[in-house]
Enzyme design. Sequence first.
Site, PDB file in Angstrom:
ATOM      1  N   ARG A 139     -47.322 -31.242  -3.763  1.00 56.43           N
ATOM      2  CA  ARG A 139     -46.884 -30.635  -2.243  1.00 56.43           C
ATOM      3  C   ARG A 139     -47.768 -31.085  -1.421  1.00 56.43           C
ATOM      4  NH1 ARG A 139     -45.279 -26.517  -6.007  1.00 56.43           N
ATOM      5  NH2 ARG A 139     -43.008 -26.483  -5.423  1.00 56.43           N
ATOM      6  N   ASP A 168     -41.748 -33.544  -6.514  1.00 54.67           N
ATOM      7  CA  ASP A 168     -41.274 -32.063  -6.361  1.00 54.67           C
ATOM      8  C   ASP A 168     -40.194 -32.301  -4.962  1.00 54.67           C
ATOM      9  OD1 ASP A 168     -41.026 -29.210  -5.871  1.00 54.67           O
ATOM     10  OD2 ASP A 168     -42.994 -29.027  -7.949  1.00 54.67           O
ATOM     11  N   HIS A 237     -36.417 -29.504  -8.074  1.00 47.53           N
ATOM     12  CA  HIS A 237     -37.805 -29.354  -7.716  1.00 47.53           C
ATOM     13  C   HIS A 237     -37.809 -31.004  -7.652  1.00 47.53           C
ATOM     14  CE1 HIS A 237     -39.692 -25.420  -7.662  1.00 47.53           C
ATOM     15  NE2 HIS A 237     -39.307 -25.799  -8.325  1.00 47.53           N
ATOM     16  N   ASP A 299     -37.921 -25.329 -14.185  1.00 51.43           N
ATOM     17  CA  ASP A 299     -38.234 -24.355 -13.960  1.00 51.43           C
ATOM     18  C   ASP A 299     -37.419 -24.230 -12.637  1.00 51.43           C
ATOM     19  OD1 ASP A 299     -40.062 -26.167 -12.724  1.00 51.43           O
ATOM     20  OD2 ASP A 299     -40.708 -24.506 -12.012  1.00 51.43           O
ATOM     21  N   GLU A 300     -37.276 -23.129 -11.984  1.00 50.25           N
ATOM     22  CA  GLU A 300     -36.739 -22.574 -10.826  1.00 50.25           C
ATOM     23  C   GLU A 300     -35.905 -23.638 -10.671  1.00 50.25           C
ATOM     24  OE1 GLU A 300     -40.597 -20.889  -8.451  1.00 50.25           O
ATOM     25  OE2 GLU A 300     -40.142 -23.241  -8.412  1.00 50.25           O
ATOM     26  N   TRP A 366     -44.893 -18.816 -17.104  1.00 56.17           N
ATOM     27  CA  TRP A 366     -45.771 -18.291 -15.932  1.00 56.17           C
ATOM     28  C   TRP A 366     -45.822 -17.526 -15.466  1.00 56.17           C
ATOM     29  CZ3 TRP A 366     -43.509 -18.709 -11.025  1.00 56.17           C
ATOM     30  CH2 TRP A 366     -42.536 -18.988 -10.723  1.00 56.17           C
ATOM     31  N   TYR A 391     -53.377 -18.043 -11.384  1.00 57.54           N
ATOM     32  CA  TYR A 391     -52.632 -18.852 -10.326  1.00 57.54           C
ATOM     33  C   TYR A 391     -53.975 -18.902  -9.316  1.00 57.54           C
ATOM     34  CZ  TYR A 391     -48.276 -21.084 -11.640  1.00 57.54           C
ATOM     35  OH  TYR A 391     -46.834 -20.842 -12.694  1.00 57.54           O
ATOM     36  N   ASP A 393     -54.030 -20.791  -6.544  1.00 59.36           N
ATOM     37  CA  ASP A 393     -53.271 -21.083  -4.917  1.00 59.36           C
ATOM     38  C   ASP A 393     -53.133 -19.622  -4.878  1.00 59.36           C
ATOM     39  OD1 ASP A 393     -51.048 -20.616  -7.040  1.00 59.36           O
ATOM     40  OD2 ASP A 393     -49.836 -21.171  -5.816  1.00 59.36           O
ATOM     41  N   GLU A 444     -49.118 -25.827  -1.843  1.00 61.94           N
ATOM     42  CA  GLU A 444     -47.653 -25.619  -1.103  1.00 61.94           C
ATOM     43  C   GLU A 444     -48.773 -25.725  -0.045  1.00 61.94           C
ATOM     44  OE1 GLU A 444     -47.350 -24.439  -3.077  1.00 61.94           O
ATOM     45  OE2 GLU A 444     -45.013 -23.907  -4.397  1.00 61.94           O
TER      46      GLU A 444
HETATM   47  C1  ACM Z   1     -43.645 -22.586 -11.525  1.00 54.63           C
HETATM   48  O1  ACM Z   1     -44.752 -22.193 -10.403  1.00 54.63           O
HETATM   49  N1  ACM Z   1     -43.032 -22.367 -10.802  1.00 54.63           N
HETATM   50  C2  ACM Z   1     -43.490 -22.826 -12.759  1.00 54.63           C
END
Ligand code: ACM
Length: 536
Positions: A139, A168, A237, A299-300, A366, A391, A393, A444
Amino acid sequence: MIVPKPVRLEARPGEFVLDHTTALAADPALASVAAWLRSELSQVTGGELAPGEPGPGTITIGLADLPAEAYRLTAGPDGVRIDGGGPAGAFYGAQTLRQLLPAWSYRKAPVGDRLSVPAVRIEDEPRFGWRGCLLDVARHFMTKADVLRFIDLMAVHKLNVLHLHLTDDQGWRIEIRRYPRLTEVGAWRRESQTGWDGAMDGRPHGGYYTQDDIREIVAYAGRRHIMVVPEIDLPGHTQAAIAAHPELGNLDTPLEVGTTWGIGVNVLNAEESTVEFFQNVLDEVLDLFPSPYICVGGDECRKDQWRASPAAQRRAAELGLDDAGELQSWFINRFEEYLTARGRRLMGWDEILEGRLAPETVIAPWRGDLGAVIAARAGHDVVTCSNVSVYLDYRQGPGADEPAPFGTVLTLEDVYAFEPIPAELAAEPAATRVIGAQCAVWTELIDSSRGVDYMAFPRLAAFAETVWSPPGRDLAGFRARLAAHLSRLDAIGVEYRRDTGPLPWQTRPGVPGRPEDPQEWQATLSRWTGNLREHR
Ligand code: ACM
């Protein structure tokens, strides 16, 4: 006042005074530990410590019959003796010796008047074998020098796994010789999103590591007993890769490297040529990273494009899948086979539990603890990293003077309270499947190494105790140790978050202002948190 707290520490009367005439004696098998300690000490004694024989007035590093990461350290007027179960244990003993010196010595300049180590006997070993931190250099790119500095900071805290999130939507950060466009195009973006309101900063951002840079990072970490686990995220991603190689995507229209973040719709197509492309990428990655674990994210992954694409549907039918959405698990299985055939273990986020997995696959849950419970019971090794606990962040307080936030409030105390083994699992045999935990510095909204300092510290010190020190928490004791530890971080130049006072960094123009009215502020916070629930 050692951080993380050692298993046993007995203070004794007296001290050992050292200077540049002090000799350093080391078992030949520990040459690299001795080289590290010599380099550290020489910078503060103002002269190179001479090699010597074990004896009075000497710092001696040896091996003993202990677990590989365990050590014993004895300091007294006659000298210091460190015995490690293996090189890693000896290295942790050397790190502890480093912390026993005055905090100013971390300035790496002979600026103090007298260097002494209090007499002490310490017996110590880590609770978990996996003590990690994820650093997201996709990021926002961090220079190689910044990554090496971060590795040193991890080593101070006896962490031993750097999970490097290299690719990403917003950037591809590792040179792949076979596909130069991945970095020529994929490492650069036009501008960056600065907060949840969608404001943009209007300035370009980018950078990548050459293969030589990567080798240097891996070797530097290795000398500090830190394994670097690369992450090449797929099949979601991947917008930066698709921007560089449109043939990997599902659309006819070209994409640019992501400038905004969240859970993007642009994912890989499921053609055999795309799988081959990423296998070729991983061939180079495996050459660079000796780690037994390779993270392919998983993920995602949004399934919208597959469900809308006749080609993806055809492909899913050809593969005997009931729904194009199953292509995500199919991808993971393809890379599981690929990595297993090359003697490596796939690591992925808890989303990959949706599919059928080989038992060797390592899960990083996570989204809270649920994935950890499911994965451990299914016999997978688990590295817990619940977003609501570790996390880094996520903002450290609700104050309007915190940097533009990502996620819920996660205080120092919250991180210190983290228990790597989820409560639901604790009484079961499957609890032994939890091989450790890792915190995460997603970037990010962190655009500089100074921002990483602010977000990661001092919470990373609290995290280190949760994975190194015996179970059970003593917040008052931690606070006292931390006070001493912050002097070390000050001497190193870490711009950690202080409890009060102005921010030491704020480099980005155009960070959205935060409302002054507390009610409006609360409303903004819950809107952001709502976004989070939906998106992460
Ligand atoms: C994540 O935070 N998407 C692993």
